[in-house]
Scaffold this motif. Structure first.
Motif, PDB file in Angstrom:
ATOM      1  N   ARG A  17       1.911   2.047  -4.019  1.00 28.51           N
ATOM      2  CA  ARG A  17       1.373   2.569  -4.341  1.00 28.51           C
ATOM      3  C   ARG A  17       0.736   3.753  -4.240  1.00 28.51           C
ATOM      4  O   ARG A  17       0.851   5.162  -4.582  1.00 28.51           O
ATOM      5  N   THR A  18       0.863   4.160  -3.123  1.00 34.62           N
ATOM      6  CA  THR A  18       0.457   5.462  -2.445  1.00 34.62           C
ATOM      7  C   THR A  18       1.552   6.552  -2.681  1.00 34.62           C
ATOM      8  O   THR A  18       1.473   7.914  -3.330  1.00 34.62           O
ATOM      9  N   GLN A  19       3.084   5.813  -2.216  1.00 40.70           N
ATOM     10  CA  GLN A  19       3.634   6.496  -3.538  1.00 40.70           C
ATOM     11  C   GLN A  19       3.762   7.066  -5.197  1.00 40.70           C
ATOM     12  O   GLN A  19       4.358   8.304  -4.963  1.00 40.70           O
ATOM     13  N   LYS A  20       3.301   6.180  -6.004  1.00 41.72           N
ATOM     14  CA  LYS A  20       3.359   6.318  -6.995  1.00 41.72           C
ATOM     15  C   LYS A  20       2.901   7.297  -7.420  1.00 41.72           C
ATOM     16  O   LYS A  20       2.133   8.166  -8.107  1.00 41.72           O
ATOM     17  N   ARG A  21       1.260   7.694  -6.340  1.00 40.79           N
ATOM     18  CA  ARG A  21      -0.087   8.533  -6.649  1.00 40.79           C
ATOM     19  C   ARG A  21       0.765   9.889  -6.038  1.00 40.79           C
ATOM     20  O   ARG A  21       0.132  11.123  -7.517  1.00 40.79           O
ATOM     21  N   ARG A  22       1.546  10.089  -5.195  1.00 39.01           N
ATOM     22  CA  ARG A  22       2.435  10.850  -5.433  1.00 39.01           C
ATOM     23  C   ARG A  22       3.000  11.402  -5.860  1.00 39.01           C
ATOM     24  O   ARG A  22       3.718  12.648  -6.010  1.00 39.01           O
ATOM     25  N   GLU A  44       0.523  -1.032   0.163  1.00 44.35           N
ATOM     26  CA  GLU A  44      -0.462  -0.249   0.290  1.00 44.35           C
ATOM     27  C   GLU A  44       0.466   1.491  -0.085  1.00 44.35           C
ATOM     28  O   GLU A  44       0.684   2.165  -0.616  1.00 44.35           O
ATOM     29  N   ASN A  45       2.278   0.931   1.155  1.00 42.51           N
ATOM     30  CA  ASN A  45       3.117   2.334   1.029  1.00 42.51           C
ATOM     31  C   ASN A  45       3.116   2.824  -0.646  1.00 42.51           C
ATOM     32  O   ASN A  45       3.749   3.696  -0.983  1.00 42.51           O
TER      33      ASN A  45
END
Length: 101
Positions: A84-89, A81-82
């Motif tokens: 995926r969150t980093q990719k979105r950022r 999840e971390n």
């Protein structure tokens, strides 16, 4: 003069390792470095060599609870999840381009 009976035979490395791992081996020592009666450095060495089974018998099982050696099953999805969150950022950040002169 009597002769003392000796045990003849060979002991190979496997036999020695089996005995050490079964019974355990403890090495302990201190190293102190002093100059003019002023202690500069002290190193205390405590080493225990034994099998995992023997260590558990004597109450040593720190590797089961060390967070660096064991990872809970719940942490694996959190890592994904971390990511995926980093990719979105990274996708949301504006891209700055250099001006040509």
């Amino acid at each position: 003069m009597e002769r003392v009976p000796t045990v003849s035979g060979t002991t190979n490395l496997v036999d020695i390792l089996d005995r050490v791992l079964d019974k355990g081996l403890v090495i302990a020592g201190d190293v102190r470095v002093s100059l003019a009666n002023v202690e500069l450095l002290t190193i205390r060495i405590r080493l225990l060599v034994c099998s995992v089974d023997k260590a558990e018998q004597i109450g040593l099982n720190w590797w089961k609870y060390d967070p660096h050696l064991t990872m809970p099953a719940q942490a694996v999805p959190a890592i994904a999840e971390n990511g995926r969150t980093q990719k979105r950022r990274n996708a949301a950040k504006p891209v700055r381009r250099r001006r040509k002169r």
